[in-house]
Design an enzyme around this catalytic site. Structure first.
Site, mmCIF file in Angstrom:
data_model
loop_
_atom_site.group_PDB
_atom_site.id
_atom_site.type_symbol
_atom_site.label_atom_id
_atom_site.label_comp_id
_atom_site.label_asym_id
_atom_site.label_seq_id
_atom_site.Cartn_x
_atom_site.Cartn_y
_atom_site.Cartn_z
ATOM 1 N N PRO A 19 0.816 -1.217 0.000
ATOM 2 C CA PRO A 19 0.000 0.000 0.000
ATOM 3 C C PRO A 19 0.851 1.269 0.000
ATOM 4 O O PRO A 19 1.791 1.396 0.796
ATOM 5 C CB PRO A 19 -0.805 -0.127 1.294
ATOM 6 N N GLU A 20 0.558 2.170 -0.908
ATOM 7 C CA GLU A 20 1.171 3.496 -0.925
ATOM 8 C C GLU A 20 0.040 4.500 -1.122
ATOM 9 O O GLU A 20 -1.133 4.139 -1.115
ATOM 10 C CB GLU A 20 2.233 3.582 -2.017
ATOM 11 N N LYS A 32 -1.006 7.884 3.837
ATOM 12 C CA LYS A 32 -1.245 6.444 3.843
ATOM 13 C C LYS A 32 -2.177 6.038 4.987
ATOM 14 O O LYS A 32 -2.257 4.862 5.349
ATOM 15 C CB LYS A 32 0.086 5.695 3.919
#
Length: 261
Positions: A2-3, A51
Protein backbone atom coordinates in the site's frame (compact mmCIF):
# COMPACT_ATOMS: atom_id res chain seq x y z
CA UNK A 1 2.38 -2.81 -1.04
CA UNK A 2 0.00 0.00 0.00
CA UNK A 3 1.17 3.50 -0.92
CA UNK A 4 -0.65 6.78 -1.32
CA UNK A 5 -2.36 5.81 -4.57
CA UNK A 6 -3.66 2.45 -3.34
CA UNK A 7 -4.81 3.99 -0.04
CA UNK A 8 -6.69 6.60 -2.07
CA UNK A 9 -8.35 3.79 -4.05
CA UNK A 10 -9.25 1.97 -0.82
CA UNK A 11 -10.82 5.11 0.61
CA UNK A 12 -12.83 5.60 -2.55
CA UNK A 13 -14.20 2.05 -2.42
CA UNK A 14 -15.02 2.29 1.28
CA UNK A 15 -16.73 5.64 0.79
CA UNK A 16 -18.86 4.28 -2.06
CA UNK A 17 -19.89 1.26 0.02
CA UNK A 18 -20.48 2.88 3.42
CA UNK A 19 -21.02 6.64 3.24
CA UNK A 20 -24.59 7.74 3.84
CA UNK A 21 -25.62 4.38 5.31
CA UNK A 22 -26.39 3.32 8.87
CA UNK A 23 -24.12 0.74 10.48
CA UNK A 24 -25.92 -2.46 11.45
CA UNK A 25 -22.71 -4.31 12.31
CA UNK A 26 -19.68 -3.03 14.20
CA UNK A 27 -16.77 -5.07 15.55
CA UNK A 28 -13.37 -3.59 16.43
CA UNK A 29 -11.10 -6.49 17.30
CA UNK A 30 -8.42 -4.59 19.17
CA UNK A 31 -8.36 -4.67 22.98
CA UNK A 32 -8.67 -0.93 23.56
CA UNK A 33 -11.84 -0.58 21.49
CA UNK A 34 -13.30 -4.08 21.68
CA UNK A 35 -16.40 -2.85 23.55
CA UNK A 36 -17.09 0.11 21.22
CA UNK A 37 -20.47 -0.15 19.49
CA UNK A 38 -21.00 1.97 16.39
CA UNK A 39 -24.27 0.37 15.26
CA UNK A 40 -27.08 2.80 14.60
CA UNK A 41 -24.70 5.54 13.48
CA UNK A 42 -24.38 6.78 9.88
CA UNK A 43 -21.04 6.72 8.10
CA UNK A 44 -20.42 10.25 6.86
CA UNK A 45 -17.34 9.82 4.66
CA UNK A 46 -14.05 7.97 4.22
CA UNK A 47 -11.05 10.20 3.61
CA UNK A 48 -7.44 9.25 2.83
CA UNK A 49 -4.63 11.24 4.42
CA UNK A 50 -1.29 10.16 3.04
CA UNK A 51 -1.24 6.44 3.84
CA UNK A 52 -3.86 6.78 6.61
CA UNK A 53 -7.63 6.18 6.36
CA UNK A 54 -10.16 8.28 8.28
CA UNK A 55 -13.70 6.85 8.42
CA UNK A 56 -15.90 9.57 9.86
CA UNK A 57 -19.03 8.46 11.67
CA UNK A 58 -22.10 10.26 12.97
CA UNK A 59 -21.69 11.61 16.48
CA UNK A 60 -18.27 13.17 15.99
CA UNK A 61 -16.28 9.92 15.78
CA UNK A 62 -13.53 8.82 13.40
CA UNK A 63 -12.17 5.33 12.89
CA UNK A 64 -8.49 5.75 12.05
CA UNK A 65 -6.74 2.87 10.31
CA UNK A 66 -3.42 2.31 8.57
CA UNK A 67 -2.50 -0.49 6.16
CA UNK A 68 1.30 -0.34 6.48
CA UNK A 69 2.89 -3.30 4.67
CA UNK A 70 0.12 -5.87 4.19
CA UNK A 71 -3.12 -4.55 5.69
CA UNK A 72 -6.25 -4.43 3.55
CA UNK A 73 -9.91 -3.45 3.64
CA UNK A 74 -12.20 -5.80 1.71
CA UNK A 75 -15.84 -5.08 0.84
CA UNK A 76 -18.45 -7.82 0.59
CA UNK A 77 -22.10 -8.03 -0.42
CA UNK A 78 -24.61 -9.80 1.84
CA UNK A 79 -24.00 -13.55 1.75
CA UNK A 80 -20.69 -13.22 -0.09
CA UNK A 81 -17.83 -15.33 1.24
CA UNK A 82 -15.10 -13.38 3.00
CA UNK A 83 -11.80 -14.09 1.27
CA UNK A 84 -9.32 -11.62 2.72
CA UNK A 85 -7.58 -14.09 5.03
CA UNK A 86 -8.20 -16.24 8.09
CA UNK A 87 -10.60 -14.88 10.70
CA UNK A 88 -7.86 -14.31 13.27
CA UNK A 89 -6.39 -11.63 10.95
CA UNK A 90 -9.58 -9.53 11.05
CA UNK A 91 -9.16 -6.32 13.03
CA UNK A 92 -12.31 -4.36 12.14
CA UNK A 93 -15.76 -4.94 10.66
CA UNK A 94 -18.19 -2.22 9.58
CA UNK A 95 -21.45 -3.41 8.06
CA UNK A 96 -24.49 -1.72 6.54
CA UNK A 97 -27.60 -3.27 5.09
CA UNK A 98 -25.94 -3.49 1.68
CA UNK A 99 -22.20 -3.95 2.27
CA UNK A 100 -19.73 -5.18 4.87
CA UNK A 101 -16.20 -3.76 5.07
CA UNK A 102 -13.66 -6.07 6.70
CA UNK A 103 -10.22 -4.86 7.73
CA UNK A 104 -7.51 -7.54 7.63
CA UNK A 105 -4.05 -7.32 9.22
CA UNK A 106 -4.51 -3.67 10.14
CA UNK A 107 -1.64 -2.65 12.43
CA UNK A 108 -3.44 0.55 13.43
CA UNK A 109 -7.12 0.66 14.41
CA UNK A 110 -8.23 3.41 16.76
CA UNK A 111 -11.46 5.23 17.47
CA UNK A 112 -11.09 8.93 18.19
CA UNK A 113 -13.11 12.10 18.16
CA UNK A 114 -13.22 13.69 14.74
CA UNK A 115 -12.11 16.94 16.35
CA UNK A 116 -8.94 15.13 17.46
CA UNK A 117 -7.89 13.70 14.07
CA UNK A 118 -4.80 15.89 14.10
CA UNK A 119 -3.44 13.76 16.92
CA UNK A 120 -3.27 10.89 14.40
CA UNK A 121 -2.32 12.67 11.16
CA UNK A 122 -1.22 16.16 12.15
CA UNK A 123 2.45 15.22 11.82
CA UNK A 124 2.12 14.48 8.10
CA UNK A 125 3.54 16.72 5.42
CA UNK A 126 1.54 17.86 2.38
CA UNK A 127 -0.55 15.03 0.95
CA UNK A 128 0.39 14.26 -2.66
CA UNK A 129 -3.23 13.32 -3.42
CA UNK A 130 -4.97 15.60 -0.94
CA UNK A 131 -6.58 19.01 -1.10
CA UNK A 132 -3.80 20.41 1.11
CA UNK A 133 -1.06 19.67 -1.43
CA UNK A 134 1.61 22.38 -1.28
CA UNK A 135 4.60 21.70 -3.54
CA UNK A 136 6.71 24.53 -2.12
CA UNK A 137 6.22 23.34 1.45
CA UNK A 138 7.00 19.74 0.46
CA UNK A 139 10.23 20.91 -1.19
CA UNK A 140 11.24 22.90 1.89
CA UNK A 141 10.58 19.86 4.05
CA UNK A 142 12.67 17.58 1.85
CA UNK A 143 15.61 19.99 1.90
CA UNK A 144 15.41 20.77 5.61
CA UNK A 145 18.14 18.16 6.30
CA UNK A 146 20.48 18.44 3.28
CA UNK A 147 22.76 15.62 4.43
CA UNK A 148 19.99 13.06 4.70
CA UNK A 149 19.98 10.29 2.04
CA UNK A 150 17.42 10.97 -0.67
CA UNK A 151 15.62 7.65 -0.23
CA UNK A 152 15.12 8.21 3.51
CA UNK A 153 13.90 11.77 2.96
CA UNK A 154 11.30 10.61 0.44
CA UNK A 155 9.92 7.96 2.81
CA UNK A 156 9.59 10.38 5.72
CA UNK A 157 5.87 11.14 5.76
CA UNK A 158 6.56 14.37 7.66
CA UNK A 159 8.13 15.75 4.47
CA UNK A 160 5.38 14.76 2.05
CA UNK A 161 2.71 12.14 2.56
CA UNK A 162 1.98 9.20 0.29
CA UNK A 163 5.33 7.85 -0.91
CA UNK A 164 6.18 4.24 -0.02
CA UNK A 165 9.13 2.05 -0.87
CA UNK A 166 8.11 1.35 -4.48
CA UNK A 167 7.77 5.02 -5.38
CA UNK A 168 10.93 5.86 -3.44
CA UNK A 169 12.97 3.57 -5.69
CA UNK A 170 11.23 4.65 -8.89
CA UNK A 171 11.52 8.37 -8.12
CA UNK A 172 15.23 8.05 -7.38
CA UNK A 173 15.65 6.34 -10.74
CA UNK A 174 13.69 9.04 -12.56
CA UNK A 175 15.85 11.67 -10.85
CA UNK A 176 18.98 9.73 -11.96
CA UNK A 177 20.14 9.83 -8.35
CA UNK A 178 21.26 7.09 -5.99
CA UNK A 179 18.93 6.59 -3.00
CA UNK A 180 22.02 7.32 -0.83
CA UNK A 181 22.75 10.70 -2.44
CA UNK A 182 22.44 13.49 0.15
CA UNK A 183 19.18 15.19 -0.71
CA UNK A 184 20.86 18.61 -0.66
CA UNK A 185 23.05 17.54 -3.58
CA UNK A 186 20.12 16.62 -5.82
CA UNK A 187 20.01 18.78 -8.96
CA UNK A 188 16.61 20.38 -9.54
CA UNK A 189 14.82 18.83 -6.54
CA UNK A 190 11.62 20.65 -7.51
CA UNK A 191 11.38 18.31 -10.52
CA UNK A 192 11.37 15.32 -8.18
CA UNK A 193 8.46 16.76 -6.21
CA UNK A 194 6.58 17.38 -9.46
CA UNK A 195 7.29 13.82 -10.62
CA UNK A 196 6.02 12.37 -7.33
CA UNK A 197 2.75 14.23 -7.68
CA UNK A 198 2.39 13.21 -11.34
CA UNK A 199 3.05 9.51 -10.70
CA UNK A 200 0.61 9.14 -7.82
CA UNK A 201 -2.12 11.03 -9.67
CA UNK A 202 -1.59 8.88 -12.76
CA UNK A 203 -1.72 5.61 -10.83
CA UNK A 204 -4.57 6.33 -8.44
CA UNK A 205 -7.05 5.53 -11.19
CA UNK A 206 -5.27 2.38 -12.36
CA UNK A 207 -5.58 -1.23 -11.28
CA UNK A 208 -1.81 -1.74 -11.56
CA UNK A 209 1.05 0.60 -10.76
CA UNK A 210 3.15 1.91 -13.66
CA UNK A 211 6.08 4.31 -13.80
CA UNK A 212 7.40 3.40 -17.26
CA UNK A 213 6.05 4.03 -20.77
CA UNK A 214 6.69 0.38 -21.71
CA UNK A 215 4.15 -2.32 -22.41
CA UNK A 216 3.65 -5.53 -20.46
CA UNK A 217 3.52 -6.26 -16.74
CA UNK A 218 7.24 -7.09 -16.63
CA UNK A 219 8.03 -3.51 -17.61
CA UNK A 220 5.66 -1.58 -15.35
CA UNK A 221 8.50 -0.41 -13.08
CA UNK A 222 12.02 0.73 -13.87
CA UNK A 223 13.91 -0.78 -10.94
CA UNK A 224 11.71 -1.90 -8.05
CA UNK A 225 11.74 -5.69 -7.75
CA UNK A 226 13.92 -6.07 -10.85
CA UNK A 227 17.31 -7.09 -9.36
CA UNK A 228 19.38 -8.60 -10.91
CA UNK A 229 17.61 -8.17 -14.24
CA UNK A 230 18.94 -5.58 -16.70
CA UNK A 231 18.01 -1.93 -16.36
CA UNK A 232 15.33 -1.00 -18.89
CA UNK A 233 17.34 2.07 -19.88
CA UNK A 234 20.97 0.89 -20.06
CA UNK A 235 20.89 -2.92 -19.54
CA UNK A 236 23.17 -2.79 -16.48
CA UNK A 237 22.00 -5.28 -13.82
CA UNK A 238 19.73 -3.61 -11.28
CA UNK A 239 21.11 -3.81 -7.75
CA UNK A 240 19.38 -4.39 -4.42
CA UNK A 241 20.45 -3.43 -0.90
CA UNK A 242 18.89 -2.44 2.41
CA UNK A 243 18.25 1.19 3.23
CA UNK A 244 16.81 1.96 6.64
CA UNK A 245 15.56 -1.64 6.84
CA UNK A 246 13.81 -1.65 3.46
CA UNK A 247 14.85 -3.39 0.22
CA UNK A 248 16.05 -0.71 -2.17
CA UNK A 249 16.59 -1.09 -5.90
CA UNK A 250 18.66 1.10 -8.19
CA UNK A 251 20.74 1.13 -11.38
CA UNK A 252 24.41 1.81 -10.59
CA UNK A 253 25.00 3.24 -14.05
CA UNK A 254 21.95 5.45 -14.51
CA UNK A 255 21.86 6.78 -10.95
CA UNK A 256 24.77 8.93 -9.77
CA UNK A 257 25.97 9.31 -6.20
CA UNK A 258 26.93 6.85 -3.45
CA UNK A 259 26.12 3.29 -4.47
CA UNK A 260 25.53 2.04 -0.94
CA UNK A 261 25.71 3.44 2.58
Amino acid sequence: MPEGDTVWQTARRLHAALAGHVLVLSDLRVPRFATADLTGRTVLDVTPRGKHLLTRIEGGLTLHSHLRMDGAWKIYAPGERWRGGPSHQIRAILGTEHHTAVGYRLPVVELLRTADEQHAVGHLGPDLLGPDWDAERALRNLLSDPARPLGEALLDQRNLAGIGNVYKCELCFLARASPWLPVGELPSPERLVTAAKRLLEFNRGRAGRRTTPGAGRSQNLYVYGRAPRPCLRCSTPVRKAEQDGRPTYWCPRCQSGPQHS
